[in-house]
Design an enzyme around this catalytic site. Structure first.
Site, mmCIF file in Angstrom:
data_model
loop_
_atom_site.group_PDB
_atom_site.id
_atom_site.type_symbol
_atom_site.label_atom_id
_atom_site.label_comp_id
_atom_site.label_asym_id
_atom_site.label_seq_id
_atom_site.Cartn_x
_atom_site.Cartn_y
_atom_site.Cartn_z
ATOM 1 N N GLY A 111 0.822 -1.207 0.000
ATOM 2 C CA GLY A 111 0.000 0.000 0.000
ATOM 3 C C GLY A 111 0.853 1.254 0.000
ATOM 4 O O GLY A 111 2.012 1.237 0.440
ATOM 5 N N GLY A 159 -0.088 -4.811 0.858
ATOM 6 C CA GLY A 159 -1.352 -4.674 0.146
ATOM 7 C C GLY A 159 -1.468 -5.589 -1.053
ATOM 8 O O GLY A 159 -2.573 -5.993 -1.438
ATOM 9 N N GLU A 182 5.426 -5.416 7.732
ATOM 10 C CA GLU A 182 4.818 -4.266 8.400
ATOM 11 C C GLU A 182 5.403 -3.938 9.770
ATOM 12 O O GLU A 182 5.412 -2.775 10.172
ATOM 13 C CB GLU A 182 3.300 -4.483 8.519
ATOM 14 C CG GLU A 182 2.533 -4.285 7.216
ATOM 15 C CD GLU A 182 2.638 -5.467 6.281
ATOM 16 O OE1 GLU A 182 2.168 -5.363 5.132
ATOM 17 O OE2 GLU A 182 3.207 -6.509 6.683
ATOM 18 N N ASP A 190 -1.716 -6.642 7.883
ATOM 19 C CA ASP A 190 -3.177 -6.528 7.809
ATOM 20 C C ASP A 190 -3.697 -7.208 6.544
ATOM 21 O O ASP A 190 -3.282 -8.305 6.234
ATOM 22 C CB ASP A 190 -3.598 -5.058 7.898
ATOM 23 C CG ASP A 190 -3.023 -4.199 6.782
ATOM 24 O OD1 ASP A 190 -1.973 -4.571 6.211
ATOM 25 O OD2 ASP A 190 -3.614 -3.146 6.467
#
Length: 465
Positions: A111, A159, A182, A190
């Site tokens: 992301g 992402g 992350e 996530d």
């Protein structure tokens, strides 16, 4: 030649409408009014579009097209994919959906967290909307009625994992590079990581989540991240063949993909020799116990792993571990909802902005975490600050299609637990090792990689003794 449409390119007014009210209901409403036009709508040519949409026979393709930033995922891409995904899912003409990249370097490198952090600093509401709409898209992909195939060729991180790992079919190549890094930027794995990571063999998912360790090529097949390993040179032919099937039968799609997989290469799973240490050290429910176990192990691998963990955000490590332990018991919808809750705490805290700035903006890679060690923040504080705190936003999902285990799990290699249980059951019949292995592999119709994984598990677990 495929027919290229710009149906996933939103008009300026429609994009403005979505930005004003990006709820799932509004996105669904708008998705029915996206117009088809030529390849140069609004003056944008093929090279400028962030997502290309193609129709090829019964197949529909999303092509991620931000090569200069390795297809870094932004809100614009999400808002182009989601409405078209819903249109295709509801179309009788669409038999299969493929997501791939326009560049061999990366499927999607993650992301665009730099923009997210800037947005938080500027109090831009789209900062939290990015995660809301990203998770809505991820959940839609995970519960899609139409068969979905992800070509994870090149870098697939963060992402990009969310755009692929929940697919029934995940095609890795020799160029695949997987990671969920992350914790290194003060965040958590996530995009459904709290669901899929705890369901990998043993404590493999815990290890990958906490350390951000990278897996390449065939390793992703043996870890359970990919379902098939296909040489990159065969992807175009595979894509054409899948689109020409004119069927949504998952078994037919699977058998078609199997025709393109790589011949055995003699590759040895890189984590196999460390699995015992990983399982022994990462099965604990606190970071303090994991650190202690690694310190006691004294192997070179454990020393290197401990050094890596000490570089990560202590807060991220503790939140991630608790999220994984919770996610192991939750359905997939609940995992996304939990992650959306946790994200709001991360956006309000110190480490995420600090990690992104030092890693991706200043690029000094010397973050000053607060607190600075896992011993400076208690699990009780983590619980109160991240898991039980009240937040203004919640993620609204239709849970009708949710599940506790992937319904398409059998298209990947058998899990270690499945191999173990099957071997023990066959051994009770007093069959010899060779016969048992032959039966286990024949049950998977000669799937590429099954024999190699069965042998690795049997030898490591000493099942034949």
């Amino acid at each position: 030649m495929p027919i290229i449409t710009s149906s996933c390119l939103l008009s300026t007014q429609l994009l403005f409408d979505i930005m004003k009210n990006p709820s799932i209901a509004r996105v669904k409403q708008i998705s029915g009014h996206i117009s088809k036009s030529t390849n140069t709508e609004n003056g944008l040519d093929k090279e400028q579009k962030e997502v290309l949409c193609q129709e090829l026979h019964g197949g529909r393709l999303f092509i991620l097209n931000r090569p200069k930033v390795l297809n870094s995922l932004n809100l614009s891409i999400i808002r182009q994919i989601y409405p078209q995904l819903k249109n295709w899912e509801n179309s009788d003409k669409c038999k299969i959906i493929i997501i791939k990249s326009s560049t061999p370097k990366a499927y999607c490198a993650g992301g665009d967290v730099v923009e997210v952090v800037k947005g938080v600093k500027n109090q831009d509401p789209n900062a939290i909307k990015f995660f809301e709409e990203e998770y809505l898209l991820n959940y839609s992909l995970s519960t899609l009625k139409t068969p979905l195939v992800s070509f994870i060729n090149g870098i697939t991180m963060g992402g990009g994992v969310g755009l692929s790992v929940h697919s029934p079919f995940r095609i890795a190549t020799e160029s695949t590079l997987f990671a969920m890094p992350e914790t290194k930027i003060g965040f958590l794995p996530d995009v459904g990581g709290s669901f899929f990571l705890p369901r990998l063999d043993g404590e493999t998912g815990t290890y990958l989540a906490l350390t951000g360790e990278r897996l390449k090529g065939e390793d992703t097949l043996y870890a359970g991240i990919a379902t098939h390993f296909v040489p990159a040179a065969r992807l175009d032919a595979l894509e054409k063949c899948l689109c020409e099937l004119h069927t949504s039968d998952l078994e037919i799609i699977n058998s078609t993909i199997e025709k393109f997989v790589s011949e055995p290469t003699g590759h040895k799973y890189s984590l196999a020799k460390y699995r015992d240490v990983i399982d022994n050290c990462f099965h604990f429910d606190t970071m303090e116990e994991i650190f202690e176990a690694l310190e006691k192990d004294q192997s070179e691998f454990s020393k290197k792993t401990l050094k890596t963990l000490k570089e990560m955000s202590p807060t991220s490590l503790k939140v991630t571990l608790r999220a994984l332990r919770s996610g192991r018991k939750l359905d997939i919808a609940s995992c996304f909802q939990m992650e959306y809750h946790l994200v709001q705490s991360f956006l309000a805290d110190h480490d995420f902005a600090e990690g992104v700035n030092k890693a991706l903006v200043a690029k000094t890679r010397d973050p000053k975490w607060s607190p600075s060690t896992i011993f400076d923040i208690s699990d009780k504080e983590i619980l109160e600050k991240y898991f039980t705190v009240k937040h203004p936003y919640s993620l609204e999902l239709s849970t009708a299609s949710s599940y506790h285990e992937y319904p398409h799990r059998h298209f990947a290699l058998p899990s270690e637990a499945e191999i173990y249980d099957a071997f023990i059951a066959q051994k009770s019949l007093k069959l010899d090792k060779k016969t048992i292995i032959e039966q286990l592999t024949s049950n998977h119709h000669g799937k590429r990689g099954v024999l190699e994984k069965v042998l690795e598990v049997v030898d490591r677990k000493k099942l034949a003794h």
